[in-house]
Each structure stands twice: as structure tokens, then as C-alpha cells.
Design a protein around this motif. Structure first.
Motif, PDB file in Angstrom:
ATOM      1  N   LYS A   1       0.823  -1.209   0.000  1.00 33.28           N
ATOM      2  CA  LYS A   1       0.000   0.000   0.000  1.00 33.28           C
ATOM      3  C   LYS A   1       0.861   1.264   0.000  1.00 33.28           C
ATOM      4  O   LYS A   1       0.335   2.370  -0.119  1.00 33.28           O
ATOM      5  N   LYS A   2       2.185   1.075   0.146  1.00 29.27           N
ATOM      6  CA  LYS A   2       3.084   2.218   0.234  1.00 29.27           C
ATOM      7  C   LYS A   2       4.064   2.300  -0.936  1.00 29.27           C
ATOM      8  O   LYS A   2       4.501   3.383  -1.317  1.00 29.27           O
ATOM      9  N   VAL A   3       4.428   1.132  -1.483  1.00 30.76           N
ATOM     10  CA  VAL A   3       5.470   1.061  -2.509  1.00 30.76           C
ATOM     11  C   VAL A   3       4.985   0.170  -3.649  1.00 30.76           C
ATOM     12  O   VAL A   3       4.391  -0.885  -3.410  1.00 30.76           O
ATOM     13  N   ASN A   4       5.267   0.572  -4.907  1.00 32.78           N
ATOM     14  CA  ASN A   4       4.927  -0.308  -6.031  1.00 32.78           C
ATOM     15  C   ASN A   4       6.159  -1.091  -6.490  1.00 32.78           C
ATOM     16  O   ASN A   4       7.262  -0.895  -5.968  1.00 32.78           O
ATOM     17  N   ASN A   5       5.968  -1.946  -7.465  1.00 28.92           N
ATOM     18  CA  ASN A   5       7.057  -2.829  -7.908  1.00 28.92           C
ATOM     19  C   ASN A   5       8.206  -2.082  -8.573  1.00 28.92           C
ATOM     20  O   ASN A   5       9.316  -2.606  -8.684  1.00 28.92           O
ATOM     21  N   GLU A   6       7.957  -0.857  -9.013  1.00 25.69           N
ATOM     22  CA  GLU A   6       9.008  -0.045  -9.638  1.00 25.69           C
ATOM     23  C   GLU A   6       9.814   0.748  -8.602  1.00 25.69           C
ATOM     24  O   GLU A   6      10.748   1.467  -8.961  1.00 25.69           O
ATOM     25  N   GLY A   7       9.438   0.636  -7.343  1.00 25.67           N
ATOM     26  CA  GLY A   7      10.165   1.337  -6.291  1.00 25.67           C
ATOM     27  C   GLY A   7       9.691   2.750  -6.040  1.00 25.67           C
ATOM     28  O   GLY A   7      10.371   3.521  -5.346  1.00 25.67           O
ATOM     29  N   ASN A   8       8.532   3.095  -6.586  1.00 23.54           N
ATOM     30  CA  ASN A   8       7.963   4.419  -6.349  1.00 23.54           C
ATOM     31  C   ASN A   8       7.003   4.379  -5.165  1.00 23.54           C
ATOM     32  O   ASN A   8       6.328   3.364  -4.930  1.00 23.54           O
ATOM     33  N   TYR A   9       6.933   5.492  -4.441  1.00 22.66           N
ATOM     34  CA  TYR A   9       6.022   5.582  -3.305  1.00 22.66           C
ATOM     35  C   TYR A   9       4.650   6.033  -3.804  1.00 22.66           C
ATOM     36  O   TYR A   9       4.533   7.046  -4.486  1.00 22.66           O
ATOM     37  N   ILE A  10       3.645   5.245  -3.489  1.00 23.08           N
ATOM     38  CA  ILE A  10       2.307   5.497  -4.010  1.00 23.08           C
ATOM     39  C   ILE A  10       1.497   6.276  -2.974  1.00 23.08           C
ATOM     40  O   ILE A  10       1.846   6.308  -1.793  1.00 23.08           O
ATOM     41  N   PRO A  11       0.420   6.947  -3.386  1.00 23.02           N
ATOM     42  CA  PRO A  11      -0.371   7.746  -2.436  1.00 23.02           C
ATOM     43  C   PRO A  11      -0.776   6.941  -1.207  1.00 23.02           C
ATOM     44  O   PRO A  11      -1.311   5.836  -1.315  1.00 23.02           O
ATOM     45  N   PHE A  12      -0.486   7.516  -0.054  1.00 20.83           N
ATOM     46  CA  PHE A  12      -0.770   6.850   1.223  1.00 20.83           C
ATOM     47  C   PHE A  12      -0.920   7.959   2.258  1.00 20.83           C
ATOM     48  O   PHE A  12       0.037   8.645   2.588  1.00 20.83           O
TER      49      PHE A  12
END
Length: 256
Positions: A48-59
């Protein structure tokens, strides 16, 4: 409010040495986890915090933290960690947001409904203002209790992230830290005492190769030997939009 009173957690006395052992066990658990063939679970909360590309997603959420101004030493540690384990880690956390968390409050894991989360954040913001106003009055009367000295003992975090772990330098520092933490238990009650740490980065939501774990173990088996002083006048209520973006709403010093 009394920051030097005997420390209780969950209505039971918690002695200084017991608290130190609790933090030392955390460090040892990290090292033990990285050794051998221990299963590396992908924690659902991490996705819920990080995607597979290593980017921080909205949280979204809010928190009580001590911003850390001595950023250079942590940047050097962060660079060393990423040199050894960059393929297993998400993007490095920005030094401008380095902090020691005193007390987590609300976030999208604990409160999934957006409207409810917004209301909880609004409510905790008002309650935190009241606590920091009361703290400012207290510190004006007790200026000798406005600092907390910490010293590093190693690292913690896998399989979620990597953070430098600290212990209070003296029993006085311990009492101030824990009794300060207790003030915010009235807003959101946490099940475990605070673990003073500074996060450097999060892992990707996947299991690293065995060699990467061993490389990581070599780095995290060291103690950076950092001494840090937290200023209670700088204690901040912050909101975050992801794990790499924090906004300070107010600090104790605004209520002097």
C-alpha cells in the motif's frame, strides 16, 4: 503533565533496562531475520506504500515526529546501504523529511474509508494542538526537560524497510521520551512502546535473492555510532501524502 514520573506502559511499570532490552531485541531480531534461509514475507501493508518499480504510491495519514536536522550523517549511511542493496529497495527517502517518529496516529491501513480517515485526522489535529499547547506551558516551567539524548545501537526494519535504531542515553531521557509518548496514547492507542528510529528507505514488495540478504546483513551488522539530541520545542504534528512526502502543520514552539 509530568515528564519525569515513573514510566508505565499499558498500566504496568516499565523499567529503563527492560525498555533497553526491548530495543536491543529488535536489533537482534533484524540480524537473525537476515541470516540463513528465513522466509521473507511480502507484507501486505508494504504494497500500500510502494509499487514494484520502487515508487512511493499515495498513502495518507498523520503522525507526531521530531524532524532531524543533522541530515548529512544519515545521507552517508543511506548511500552505503543503497550501494549494497539498491536492487532490493524502493527509492531512497528524501533527507528533507528525515525524522524520528514519536507516535503514529491515523493512516489508510488502519482506516480504509476515506471520509472516516479525513474526520479522524481532523480530530487528531485538534487534540494534538491541545497537547502541544500544554507541553509548551510545561517546558516553559521546566526548561531542563526540553531535550532527549539518543544514541544508535544498529538497524531495524526488514522485511518492510531499513532504519537506524536508537536508545535513550540515560534514564532521564527515557522517562521524558516514554511519558511524552504516553500523552498521544490518548488519541490513538498503540500496542507497543515507541522504537526510536530514522527510516532510510523501504523494500520493494518482493523477496531479495539470498546473496542480497547476506550483503545487507554485512551492512546492518554494524552500528553507525550516532548521538542525537531531540528538541521538544521542535516536536511536530505532520500529515503525509506518501512515505516520501511530509507536511508540518504545527510544532510545540508555535505555542510558546
Amino acid at each position: 503533565m509530568e515528564l519525569l514520573k515513573e514510566v508505565y506502559f499499558d498500566k504496568a511499570p516499565l523499567k529503563y533496562q527492560d525498555y533497553l532490552n526491548y530495543l536491543i531485541d529488535e536489533k537482534e531480531s533484524t540480524l537473525n531475520f537476515l541470516q540463513g534461509s528465513t522466509h521473507w514475507p511480502v507484507i501486505p501493508n508494504l504494497t500500500k506504500k510502494v509499487n514494484n518499480e520502487g515508487n512511493y504510491i499515495p498513502f495518507k495519514g498523520d503522525t507526531i515526529v521530531f524532524p532531524v536536522k543533522q541530515q548529512e550523517i544519515f545521507v552517508r549511511i543511506q548511500e552505503k546501504v543503497y550501494q549494497k542493496a539498491n536492487q532490493s529497495l524502493a527509492n531512497p527517502l528524501k533527507p528533507e523529511y528525515f525524522h524520528i517518529t514519536l507516535h503514529d496516529l491515523n493512516n489508510e491501513i488502519d482506516i480504509e474509508e476515506k471520509d472516516k480517515l479525513d474526520k479522524m485526522i481532523e480530530q487528531s489535529s485538534l487534540l494534538c494542538q491541545d497537547i502541544l499547547k500544554e507541553l509548551a506551558i510545561y517546558l516553559n516551567k521546566h526548561p531542563g526537560q526540553s531535550r532527549i539524548a539518543l544514541k544508535s545501537i544498529g538497524f531495524m526494519g526488514p522485511p518492510i524497510g531499513i532504519a537506524v535504531l536508537f536508545i535513550p542515553s540515560t534514564e532521564k531521557d527515557y522517562k521524558i521520551l516514554m511519558n511524552l509518548f504516553e500523552l498521544f496514547q490518548k488519541i490513538v492507542k498503540l500496542s507497543k512502546p515507541v522504537k526510536p528510529h530514522l527510516s532510510l528507505g523501504y523494500f520493494l514488495p518482493e523477496e531479495p535473492e539470498s546473496k542480497k540478504k547476506l550483503d545487507l546483513l554485512k551492512v546492518l551488522n554494524e552500528n553507525p555510532n550516532i548521538e542525537l539530541e531531540l528538541d521538544l520545542w521542535e516536536l511536530s504534528y505532520q500529515k503525509f501524502t506518501d512515505m516520501n512526502t511530509y507536511i508540518t502543520e504545527f510544532q510545540t514552539k508555535e505555542f510558546k
